[in-house]
Design a protein around this motif. Structure first.
Motif, mmCIF file in Angstrom:
data_model
loop_
_atom_site.group_PDB
_atom_site.id
_atom_site.type_symbol
_atom_site.label_atom_id
_atom_site.label_comp_id
_atom_site.label_asym_id
_atom_site.label_seq_id
_atom_site.Cartn_x
_atom_site.Cartn_y
_atom_site.Cartn_z
ATOM 1 N N THR A 1 26.546 -10.458 41.479
ATOM 2 C CA THR A 1 26.269 -11.894 41.590
ATOM 3 C C THR A 1 27.570 -12.678 41.751
ATOM 4 O O THR A 1 27.671 -13.564 42.601
ATOM 5 N N VAL A 2 28.574 -12.327 40.950
ATOM 6 C CA VAL A 2 29.883 -12.993 41.032
ATOM 7 C C VAL A 2 30.469 -12.826 42.435
ATOM 8 O O VAL A 2 30.993 -13.769 43.023
ATOM 9 N N LYS A 3 30.334 -11.621 42.977
ATOM 10 C CA LYS A 3 30.860 -11.335 44.323
ATOM 11 C C LYS A 3 30.099 -12.151 45.379
ATOM 12 O O LYS A 3 30.698 -12.738 46.285
ATOM 13 N N ALA A 4 28.776 -12.214 45.236
ATOM 14 C CA ALA A 4 27.943 -12.897 46.236
ATOM 15 C C ALA A 4 28.132 -14.411 46.215
ATOM 16 O O ALA A 4 27.950 -15.073 47.233
ATOM 17 N N LYS B 1 37.647 -7.908 34.891
ATOM 18 C CA LYS B 1 38.431 -7.256 33.833
ATOM 19 C C LYS B 1 37.657 -7.258 32.505
ATOM 20 O O LYS B 1 37.576 -6.238 31.811
ATOM 21 N N THR B 2 37.059 -8.399 32.170
ATOM 22 C CA THR B 2 36.329 -8.513 30.896
ATOM 23 C C THR B 2 35.050 -7.677 30.926
ATOM 24 O O THR B 2 34.673 -7.073 29.917
ATOM 25 N N CYS C 1 40.560 -16.694 41.059
ATOM 26 C CA CYS C 1 41.157 -15.964 39.945
ATOM 27 C C CYS C 1 40.126 -15.692 38.839
ATOM 28 O O CYS C 1 40.222 -14.705 38.133
ATOM 29 N N TYR C 2 39.107 -16.559 38.725
ATOM 30 C CA TYR C 2 38.101 -16.325 37.686
ATOM 31 C C TYR C 2 37.364 -15.014 37.939
ATOM 32 O O TYR C 2 36.928 -14.340 37.005
ATOM 33 N N ARG C 3 37.271 -14.635 39.232
ATOM 34 C CA ARG C 3 36.558 -13.396 39.567
ATOM 35 C C ARG C 3 37.263 -12.178 38.963
ATOM 36 O O ARG C 3 36.629 -11.275 38.424
#
Length: 244
Positions: free
Chosen positions: A118-121, A8-9, A1-3
């Motif tokens: 980076t978040v996705k990876a 969004k931010t 959920c943090y992703r």
């Protein structure tokens, strides 16, 4: 959920960026509002990225560092963009400050995109190292651009300090070669984090030492040239590791 929260931010931050750039051509009030809004958004983004890093668990500190570095790059780009926006306020479209503003906006978008990649990876162990290395290469290129600008550093340091900082490059090079041989994602991530710091420290020390009062102009030019050559050589090494 943090992703989802980060996504969004980050989108909100991109909208703030657009307002900042257009704000340069409008009133001081609008510009101040856009700057305040983007400052609030980056604070929120930093918080959700920190939560994301914490959710990885303490057994993966190197990946946590990759995430924190990504948000640091976005924050620095935003700070530079706000500075460029203030510099370009009420200036004609062909003023040099307008080109600086466009450049700062481009770096901002690049760094937000880099953060999202980076978040996705991070969730995919097979691509974590590759992504971390790509982000480091982009960061080093941006640092090199700053280094190549004619801006005089705020403080100077001794040539000995500059020599001391090259040791970090030697260590990072050995680490990069080992990562290229092992091809393990965790080795590549550690290389990315170490390389980033080693090159940034070397460039800072090199520029500060070059502007030391005891250093002649001829020696300064040579030192700055070698700083650039060293960085380009190191970037080439990282590109090779990425290919491997």
């Amino acid at each position: 959920c943090y992703r989802e929260n980060i996504l969004k931010t980050a989108k909100a931050l991109v909208e703030d960026t657009k307002l900042l750039v257009s704000g340069a051509a409008s009133s001081q009030d609008k510009l101040a509002q856009a700057a305040q809004s983007s400052a609030n958004t980056i604070t929120q983004l930093a918080e959700v990225v920190k939560l994301g890093a914490a959710s990885l668990g303490s057994d993966d500190p190197e990946t946590q560092v990759v995430l924190i570095n990504a948000i640091k790059d976005v924050a620095k780009a935003l700070s530079d963009l706000i500075g460029a926006t203030k510099g370009a306020a009420s200036k004609p479209a062909d003023d040099p400050s307008m080109y600086q503003l466009k450049g700062a906006a481009k770096v901002m978008v690049t760094n937000v995109t880099s953060l999202l990649k980076t978040v996705k990876a991070v969730e995919d162990e097979a691509t974590r190292g590759t992504r971390a290395l790509e982000a480091t290469i982009e960061y080093i290129k941006q640092e090199l651009t700053v280094f190549q600008s004619r801006e005089v550093p705020e403080k100077t340091s001794s040539p000995e300090e500059s020599i001391r900082m090259t040791k970090g490059i030697t260590m990072a090079t050995a680490k990069a070669v080992a990562a290229g041989n092992s091809c393990r994602q965790e080795d590549v991530i550690a290389t990315a984090n170490l390389s980033r710091k080693a090159v940034a420290d070397m460039l800072t020390a090199c520029k500060q030492a070059s502007y030391h009062p005891d250093v002649s102009e001829e020696v300064r030019e040579r030192a700055l040239r070698f700083g650039i050559e060293c960085t380009l050589g190191y970037l080439e090494l990282l590109e090779h590791v990425l290919l491997v």
